[in-house]
Design a protein around this motif. Structure first.
Motif, short mmCIF file in Angstrom:
data_model
loop_
_atom_site.label_atom_id
_atom_site.label_comp_id
_atom_site.label_asym_id
_atom_site.label_seq_id
_atom_site.Cartn_x
_atom_site.Cartn_y
_atom_site.Cartn_z
N ASN A 1 0.78 -1.41 -0.17
CA ASN A 1 0.06 -0.04 -0.01
C ASN A 1 0.71 1.16 0.02
O ASN A 1 0.31 2.26 0.25
N LYS A 2 2.10 1.27 -0.26
CA LYS A 2 2.84 2.45 -0.02
C LYS A 2 2.63 3.48 -0.96
O LYS A 2 3.09 4.62 -0.77
N GLN A 3 1.87 3.20 -2.16
CA GLN A 3 1.37 4.24 -3.12
C GLN A 3 0.56 5.15 -2.38
O GLN A 3 0.30 6.31 -2.81
N TYR A 4 0.07 4.86 -1.48
CA TYR A 4 -0.96 5.65 -0.87
C TYR A 4 -0.44 6.58 0.53
O TYR A 4 -1.23 7.19 1.27
N CYS A 5 0.85 6.31 0.80
CA CYS A 5 1.59 7.37 1.80
C CYS A 5 1.09 8.74 1.33
O CYS A 5 1.19 9.30 0.50
N GLN A 6 0.99 9.42 2.80
CA GLN A 6 0.75 11.07 2.51
C GLN A 6 1.77 11.45 3.52
O GLN A 6 1.50 11.57 4.58
N GLY A 7 3.02 12.05 2.74
CA GLY A 7 3.67 12.58 3.78
C GLY A 7 4.67 11.39 4.21
O GLY A 7 4.89 10.57 3.81
N GLU A 8 5.48 11.57 5.36
CA GLU A 8 6.41 10.90 6.02
C GLU A 8 5.63 9.71 6.70
O GLU A 8 4.52 9.82 7.53
N VAL A 9 6.13 8.38 6.32
CA VAL A 9 5.47 7.23 7.17
C VAL A 9 6.63 6.25 7.68
O VAL A 9 7.54 5.92 6.75
N GLU A 10 6.69 6.30 8.81
CA GLU A 10 7.62 5.35 9.64
C GLU A 10 6.90 4.69 10.76
O GLU A 10 5.81 4.92 11.39
N MET A 11 7.46 3.49 10.88
CA MET A 11 7.00 2.51 12.05
C MET A 11 7.12 3.06 13.33
O MET A 11 8.12 3.33 13.79
N TYR A 12 6.05 3.46 13.93
CA TYR A 12 6.38 4.02 15.39
C TYR A 12 5.20 3.16 16.12
O TYR A 12 4.00 3.69 15.97
N LEU A 13 5.50 2.41 17.23
CA LEU A 13 4.81 1.33 17.82
C LEU A 13 4.16 2.33 19.03
O LEU A 13 4.55 3.20 19.66
N PRO A 14 2.90 1.70 19.21
CA PRO A 14 1.86 2.26 20.42
C PRO A 14 2.82 2.02 21.61
O PRO A 14 3.58 0.95 21.81
N ASN A 15 2.92 2.94 22.65
CA ASN A 15 3.89 2.95 23.62
C ASN A 15 2.96 2.65 25.03
O ASN A 15 3.54 2.57 26.14
N LEU A 16 1.82 2.44 25.12
CA LEU A 16 0.85 2.00 26.03
C LEU A 16 -0.20 1.03 25.76
O LEU A 16 -1.01 1.71 24.80
N VAL A 17 -0.26 -0.25 26.04
CA VAL A 17 -0.98 -1.09 25.58
C VAL A 17 -1.92 -1.55 26.92
O VAL A 17 -1.69 -1.56 27.91
N PHE A 18 -2.92 -2.00 26.43
CA PHE A 18 -3.95 -2.84 27.33
C PHE A 18 -4.84 -3.87 26.98
O PHE A 18 -4.56 -4.29 25.79
N GLU A 19 -5.45 -4.76 27.99
CA GLU A 19 -6.13 -5.90 27.31
C GLU A 19 -7.78 -5.81 27.29
O GLU A 19 -8.21 -6.19 26.53
N GLN A 20 -8.24 -5.01 28.43
CA GLN A 20 -9.46 -5.02 28.50
C GLN A 20 -9.95 -3.63 28.26
O GLN A 20 -11.00 -3.25 27.79
N GLU A 21 -9.63 -2.65 29.24
CA GLU A 21 -10.08 -1.35 29.34
C GLU A 21 -9.38 -0.40 30.13
O GLU A 21 -8.35 -0.66 30.69
#
Length: 214
Positions: free
Chosen positions: A104-124
């Motif tokens: 899907n790289k043809q649909y990139c708008q501007g800069e795209v780099e992998m930056y992962l979520p830094n706060l994760v949860f399981e239920q709420e």
């Protein structure tokens, strides 16, 4: 791009993509934080939102509703912010990043780099100062979450509603029973306005309509 106010503290930024479908980025301006729900197709997707809140001194919290590329490619614009997702979302972004970029790289708008979520949860998760509740609601994907503004009775269900009014049932990439359980959970919640990843602003009756079709 279309900008719509949602009640008193919400704003919906809607982009029409080259793929022919709309993409919604949802901003909630709380008392303590500004919440940005999903980050679109890259840094250019995020510029109008940043401009909208440029005079605010409140910190930003970003929420990734699920791992799909059109919802996470702008994460790199918020490397100094909290980025929240379900635990599975972070894992799947990391494992599928190269595949999503290759396809899907043809649909990139501007800069795209992998930056992962830094706060994760399981239920709420809950932010009591702003009455923002984030809950696990699998359906469209196994990692899907929803965001409820309890003060204004607005819910963002992301892609758990289909892309348009002719296709209100989304593609489901997990067990159908999980999606059905999520819909029943929505029915028990107190909201009257429903925001999704690609559709127009809807009311709670859309949930009942999907249940009746299923």
């Amino acid at each position: 791009m279309k900008i719509q106010k949602i009640k008193n503290r919400g704003v919906l930024f809607t982009y029409t993509t080259s793929l022919g479908w709309d993409l919604n980025i949802h901003l909630i301006m709380g008392e303590k934080y500004n919440y940005i729900i999903d980050t679109g197709l890259g840094s250019l997707s995020m510029e109008p939102i940043r401009e909208y809140i440029k005079d605010s001194n409140k910190p930003i919290i970003v929420i990734n509703t699920h791992y799909h590329w059109d919802h996470v490619w702008g994460n790199g614009s918020f490397q100094n912010c909290i980025i929240i997702s379900h635990k599975l979302c972070r894992e799947i972004i990391e494992s599928k990043w190269e595949e999503m970029m290759d396809k899907n790289k043809q649909y990139c708008q501007g800069e795209v780099e992998m930056y992962l979520p830094n706060l994760v949860f399981e239920q709420e998760l809950y932010f009591p100062e702003d009455k923002i509740r984030i809950i696990y609601t699998p359906g469209h994907t196994i990692d899907s979450i929803s965001v409820i503004d309890e003060e204004e009775k607005v819910i963002n269900v992301s892609d758990n509603i289909g892309d348009n009014l002719d296709e209100i049932i989304p593609n489901i990439y997990c067990e159908k029973e999980l999606y059905h359980a999520t819909l029943l959970k929505y029915m028990d919640m107190d909201f009257d306005t429903c925001i999704s990843g690609h559709n127009v602003i809807l009311g709670k009756e859309i949930i009942e309509k999907i249940l009746s079709i299923l």
